[in-house]
Design an enzyme around this catalytic site. Structure first.
Site, PDB file in Angstrom:
ATOM      1  N   LYS A 117      17.300  16.635  88.597  1.00 34.31           N
ATOM      2  CA  LYS A 117      16.336  15.893  89.433  1.00 34.31           C
ATOM      3  C   LYS A 117      15.956  16.645  90.709  1.00 34.31           C
ATOM      4  CE  LYS A 117      16.193  11.516  87.576  1.00 34.31           C
ATOM      5  NZ  LYS A 117      15.187  10.472  87.544  1.00 34.31           N
ATOM      6  N   GLY A 166      20.702   2.134  90.195  1.00 29.94           N
ATOM      7  CA  GLY A 166      20.292   0.968  90.969  1.00 29.94           C
ATOM      8  C   GLY A 166      21.324   0.491  91.974  1.00 29.94           C
ATOM      9  N   ASN A 291       9.794  15.311  81.033  1.00 27.04           N
ATOM     10  CA  ASN A 291      10.525  15.171  79.780  1.00 27.04           C
ATOM     11  C   ASN A 291      10.162  16.357  78.900  1.00 27.04           C
ATOM     12  OD1 ASN A 291      11.788  12.715  80.434  1.00 27.04           O
ATOM     13  ND2 ASN A 291       9.904  11.631  79.976  1.00 27.04           N
ATOM     14  N   ARG A 293      10.355  17.251  75.808  1.00 29.05           N
ATOM     15  CA  ARG A 293      10.457  16.928  74.376  1.00 29.05           C
ATOM     16  C   ARG A 293       9.222  16.142  73.959  1.00 29.05           C
ATOM     17  NH1 ARG A 293      11.142  11.513  75.441  1.00 29.05           N
ATOM     18  NH2 ARG A 293      12.438  11.106  77.257  1.00 29.05           N
ATOM     19  N   VAL A 296       8.397   9.177  72.403  1.00 29.86           N
ATOM     20  CA  VAL A 296       8.172   8.072  71.466  1.00 29.86           C
ATOM     21  C   VAL A 296       6.685   7.725  71.417  1.00 29.86           C
ATOM     22  CG1 VAL A 296       8.687   5.651  70.972  1.00 29.86           C
ATOM     23  CG2 VAL A 296      10.478   7.126  71.913  1.00 29.86           C
TER      24      VAL A 296
END
Lengths: 460, 80
Positions: A117, A166, A291, A293, A296
């Site tokens: 990150k 969170g 991402n 990859r 979805v």
């Protein structure tokens, strides 16, 4: 193309999707599978299948040694990781390459860099991509924190450096509250995490999730425009669209160009996605992550652009240069994808493995159903609940929604509970119809609007 | 005393520990109360607690940590 065969290191609907794309390119396909997936559709469709272990993913689809052994035994040229499992595991990508095969994805180094990150944020900053305003790392003391907070503008999120998922987050709405909250948050973080370090981030109150599809071959980089995935439950996307709803053209251009700049910055090779938070109120967008990859929700991009992203990934992995130029890529109409999961939306999304009875798939112009289902298939309890994705294309969003309503009525899956009723309710919801949604829309809506539908259904 | 079975209510993967680094919920030989959690079953990536459902002593697990289990399969036996 310098690859002639590919092993699919995944399962479910994406394995089926990859087998079909690879076959369309004339590649020999080898499907690995756990003991629970011997009868799966991907195994039936592939040219060959290799069992790699017992049902739990840790012992099969996450077992690098077993997958590499299968790839060597099957003598394949390449390995496609799909999404999830090992798709963003840099060590796996390196191990595939070290074994003399091609990893269908970016390099292990690129996965490592963009998967971190802090490093990914630094790359974004260097490429001129806007990041969520905040303190760059930890703040030293209250005085510095107050100065930075005033700079960012309230409300401001105070986050524990050692927190996560969170936990350790406080929101201050003004300078007074901030001055009161900051020492308290530091003491709490020290108690909870053994580290009182805090950092600050701007609060985006009505954020939308918008992401840009990129393709790169290491030298040339293009974007295939954006998707909107604001309808989420427990941070999981439920429903995705392309293009983003009502995005002004100049914002779209800057957003998509920033993703290409980021891809160029790292010499990206393969398909990837740059994710952003979008603030409706100010029309600002902020980088979240990359991402590395196939995702979805890639089919909505395919439906509006006409590009086969999985085939593009295989071609790039096979050493072909990108044949597409940015000017060749255009959006036509609107597409929506509904994730059909084996969960009961009326019973708090309880997972529902079991045997498929009847399966009726809608057909027609602009309708696509990516799935691993067939009648009599036993949905195993060991993996995620995604059964398939209903993707519908229309001339515009209104046309797309009308078609989607029809397609959802025609899609029939019996034997297990599915999320089809959730999508039917969303597709006819006025707020969804008007595009008044954001990342915190769905969960409250489930408690109010969907709960009312559920009660009406129980009364009937 | 007779032997009672504790069965899995769901199909999935059985875990004896709350996390990989933690000690097991129960060790062989432990006593259990009906509300005691004896393990987790992971079904489609969601985790469900399995409670003993019965009071007893000398629990003995008959499946291993991370084994695949069927709904209704015996996970452990206790002397009740």
């Amino acid at each position: 193309m310098n690859i002639r065969s590919v092993l699919i290191a995944n399962r479910g609907e994406i394995a089926v999707r990859i087998v079909r794309a690879a076959k369309a390119l004339g590649l020999r396909t080898v499907q690995v599978h756990s003991q629970a997936d011997t009868d799966s559709l991907a195994v039936k469709l592939a040219d060959a299948a290799v069992e790699i272990g017992p049902p739990p993913a840790k012992k099969s689809y996450l077992n690098i040694d077993a997958i590499l052994a299968a790839a060597k035994a099957a003598n394949v040229d390449a390995v496609h990781p799909g999404y999830g499992f090992l798709a963003e595991n840099a060590d796996f990508a390196d191990a595939v390459t070290a074994a003399g095969m091609t990893f269908v994805g970016p390099s292990g180094d690129a996965i490592r860099l963009l998967g971190d990150k802090v490093m990914a944020r630094a790359v974004a900053v260097k490429a001129g991509v806007p990041t969520v305003p905040g303190s760059d790392g930890r703040v030293a003391d209250l005085a510095e924190a107050v100065a930075i907070a005033s700079d960012i503008g309230f409300p401001v999120m105070v986050k524990a450096a050692a927190g996560g998922g969170g936990r350790g987050i406080r929101i201050a709405h003004d300078a007074d509250e901030f001055a009161r909250l900051f020492p308290q948050a530091s003491a709490e973080a020290a108690a909870a995490f053994g580290d009182g370090g805090l950092y600050l981030e701007k609060v985006i109150e009505r954020a939308r999730h918008i992401e840009v599809q990129i393709l790169g071959d290491g030298e040339n980089f293009v974007h295939c425009f954006e998707r909107e995935c604001s309808l989420q439950r427990r941070r999981q996307k439920v429903w995705e669209e392309a293009p983003a709803i009502g995005l002004p053209d100049d914002v779209r251009s800057r957003l998509c160009e920033s993703s290409v700049a980021l891809a160029r910055q790292v010499g990206y090779s393969s398909a990837g996605t740059v994710e952003y938070l979008y603030d409706d109120a100010t029309q600002d967008f902020y980088f979240i992550e990359v991402n590395t990859r196939i995702q979805v929700e890639h089919p909505v991009t395919e439906m509006v652009s006409g590009i086969d992203l999985v085939q593009a990934m295989l071609r790039i992995a096979g050493g072909e240069k990108l044949s597409l130029r940015q000017d060749d890529i255009r959006i036509h109409g609107h597409a929506i994808e509904c994730r059909i999961n084996a969960e009961d939306p009326y019973k708090n999304f309880m997972p529902w493995p079991g045997r498929i009875g009847q399966l009726r798939v809608p057909e027609g112009e602009g309708i696509r159903f990516d799935t691993m289902l067939f009648e009599g298939y036993q949905v195993p309890p060991f993996y995620d609940s995604l059964l398939g994705k209903l993707i519908v294309h229309g001339a515009d969003r209104a046309d797309c929604l009308a078609r989607l309503q029809g397609a959802l009525k025609e899609l029939v899956i019996t034997g297990i509970a599915t999320t089809i009723p959730l999508h039917a309710a969303l597709a006819s919801d006025p707020s969804v119809g008007e595009g008044r949604t954001h990342t915190r829309f769905l969960e409250p809506w489930l408690e109010t609007d969907f709960a009312a539908l559920k009660r009406a259904r129980e009364d009937a | 005393m007779s032997i009672a079975d504790i069965k899995s209510p769901l199909p999935g993967v059985f875990y004896r520990k709350p996390s990989p680094e933690s000690p097991p919920f129960k060790d062989d030989g432990d006593a259990v109360k009906p509300d005691d959690v004896i393990g987790l079953v992971e079904v489609m990536k969601s985790f469900h607690e399995v409670r003993a459902g019965i009071a007893g002593v000398g629990i003995r697990f008959v499946v291993e940590d991370t084994d695949a289990v069927m709904a209704g399969q015996t996970l452990a036996e206790v002397q009740a």
